[in-house]
Design a protein around this motif. Structure first.
Motif: not given
Ligand SMILES: O=CCCC(=O)O
Length: 486
Positions: A260-264, A295-298, A400-405, A407-417
């Motif tokens: 996984g490579n979870a975005a928070f 793994n990534r705090f946005l 800066a905004d929801e779209d950027e959040a 896009a950043g969160a989904n910019d990974t090959e993983y998709g666990l949580v």
């Protein structure tokens, strides 16, 4: 009971057909304490012949086990839940000794692991079917579920008990026999579990355990046998890809719980106290050695400084030490390789401009310690944003905004949580639905729950464990067509 007594009590052999025995060539391997770097004990080193014997035992036991009444299977699991619960301290100590995490973490894992047995004891008697008329009314369709057959279960070192019970529980409930290959670093918890399941009444041959220093030595002969009908794996995406290929010739069913490579995500309207506590849980549960670890705090730019400061204070205050010491929150990482990888990713981020606001280095003395770390000003090119760190490091970036959040969160090959902190219900639903993951935590840093379907999408794998879906992974659907003459 002393630590030595707890270790001595565990059978350290191969478990085949209800009997403990030395490995076929008599070889053994050492199990280490990550907190002292010393050897705890030796365990039989399973060979290909042991794996083949385990296959024979599982195949032989399959028919009778599948015919055992579901209530009986459920009651074995229920007794195992009770035994695990009664022996929480013993099992937790064993796990801490071989894996490193604190006793508090290990006790929580014993409860979590045992609860999979309780959950699936209840699922065993709820295996459903269906009865319906064909559209032309001339026949009846009976749909039933049958156990898939003997399974190979490969478990990881980070949750040595829970990842075992999450697979063994549904397999037992569904009526499947199995061969378990525990992680080389943590065989003791699984061997203790096999002993406990026998005490709970599990018949010989249903569960076979082959510890080994070589995964391929065990896995290859098992998967090459077409009588093995399913494989369930928890571990890295890299190994998962190879196992998928290995299951192709015999078309074995697969469940893959991979990296996984979870975005928070923390939005500007979030309850910051809750977000910081959620961040500590999502990052530090299990020392950060978890596939669902954030793994990534946005963080929204307007609150990033405040969030980073508060997270830094919390992380800096976590007590690090040998997992068995009282009040320790952060234990050592599992081995030197794991710690070296954490160091490498932190050094890479720092070389690209990141700043450690706390930690950023290994601990002193013996043991594979790494200090809880927060990284600010992490550049987009830092490897830690792409690679699963599996350690106590929290890199913070901004949006800066929801779209950027999103896009950043989904910019990974993983998709666990993914995790979302916001007080806006509509946003929570929008972002929750927009995250390309199998699970989402909304205003919580913990999604793991025995009654929920756990699993991912993309490179995080496929299949679900736990919840109602968990048992369906071990059942084949069969349809009987009943023609009516009149
Ligand atoms: O690391 C993988 C599993 C973690 C969990 O079940 O919470």
């Amino acid at each position: 009971m002393s630590e030595r007594d707890i270790i001595d009590r565990v059978p350290k052999q191969v478990f085949v057909d209800g009997a403990w025995r030395a490995s076929s060539d008599g070889s053994v391997f050492g199990v280490d304490d990550p907190g002292t770097e010393s050897t705890l004990c030796e365990v039989a080193d399973g060979q290909a012949d042991d794996a083949k014997a385990a296959v024979e035992a599982a195949v032989e036991a399959q028919e009778e086990w599948a015919a055992t009444p579901p209530r009986q299977r459920g009651e074995i699991l229920r007794r195992a839940w009770q035994l695990m619960t009664d022996r929480t301290d013993e099992l937790a100590t064993l796990m801490t000794l071989e894996m490193g995490k604190s006793l508090t973490e290990s006790r929580a894992e014993v409860a979590y692991a045992a609860d999979y047995f309780r959950w699936f004891s209840e699922e065993a008697v709820r295996i459903d079917g269906d009865y319906s008329r064909t559209p032309d009314g001339k026949a009846r369709m009976i749909v039933t579920r049958q156990p898939v057959g003997p399974c190979l279960l490969i478990t990881p070192w980070n949750f040595p008990l829970a990842m075992g019970t999450r697979k063994i529980g549904p397999a037992v409930a569904a009526g499947c026999t199995m061969i378990v290959k525990p992680a080389q670093l943590t065989p003791l918890s699984m061997l203790a579990l096999a002993d406990l399941l026998t005490e709970a009444g599990l018949p010989g041959g249903v569960l076979n355990v082959v510890p080994s220093t070589s995964a391929s030595r065990v896995v290859n002969p098992v998967l090459a046998d077409p009588r093995i009908r399913k494989m369930s794996f928890t571990g890295s995406t890299e190994v998962g890809r190879k196992l998928v290929e290995q299951c192709a010739p015999n078309l074995q069913r697969m469940s893959m719980e991979l990296g996984g490579n979870a975005a928070f995500l923390v939005f500007e309207d979030a309850d910051l106290d809750a977000a910081v506590e959620g961040a500590v849980t999502a990052k530090m549960r299990n020392n950060g050695e978890s596939c669902v670890a954030a793994n990534r705090f946005l963080v929204h730019t307007s609150i990033a400084e405040e969030f980073t400061r508060r997270l830094t204070d919390r992380m800096a205050g976590l007590r690090m030490g040998h997992g068995t010491e009282p009040d320790v929150v952060v234990g050592p990482l599992v081995n030197d390789g794991q710690r070296a990888k954490v160091s490498e990713l932190v050094e890479d981020a720092v070389s690209r401009g990141a700043r450690a606001t706390t930690g950023g280095e290994p601990g002193d003395g013996a043991g594979y310690f790494y200090r809880p770390t927060v990284l600010a000003d992490v550049g987009d090119d830092a490897r830690i944003l792409r690679e699963e760190v599996f350690g106590p490091v929290a890199p913070v970036t901004t949006f800066a905004d929801e779209d950027e959040a999103l896009a950043g969160a989904n910019d990974t090959e993983y998709g666990l949580v993914g995790y979302v902190f916001t007080r806006d219900l509509e946003r929570a639903v929008r972002v929750g639905e927009g995250l390309a993951t199998g699970m989402v935590g909304i205003n919580t840093g913990l999604v793991s729950n025995t009654s929920a379907p756990f699993g991912g999408v993309k490179a995080s794998g496929f299949g679900r464990e736990g919840g109602h879906e968990g048992i369906t992974e071990y059942l084949d659907t069969k349809y009987l067509s009943l023609a009516l003459r009149s």
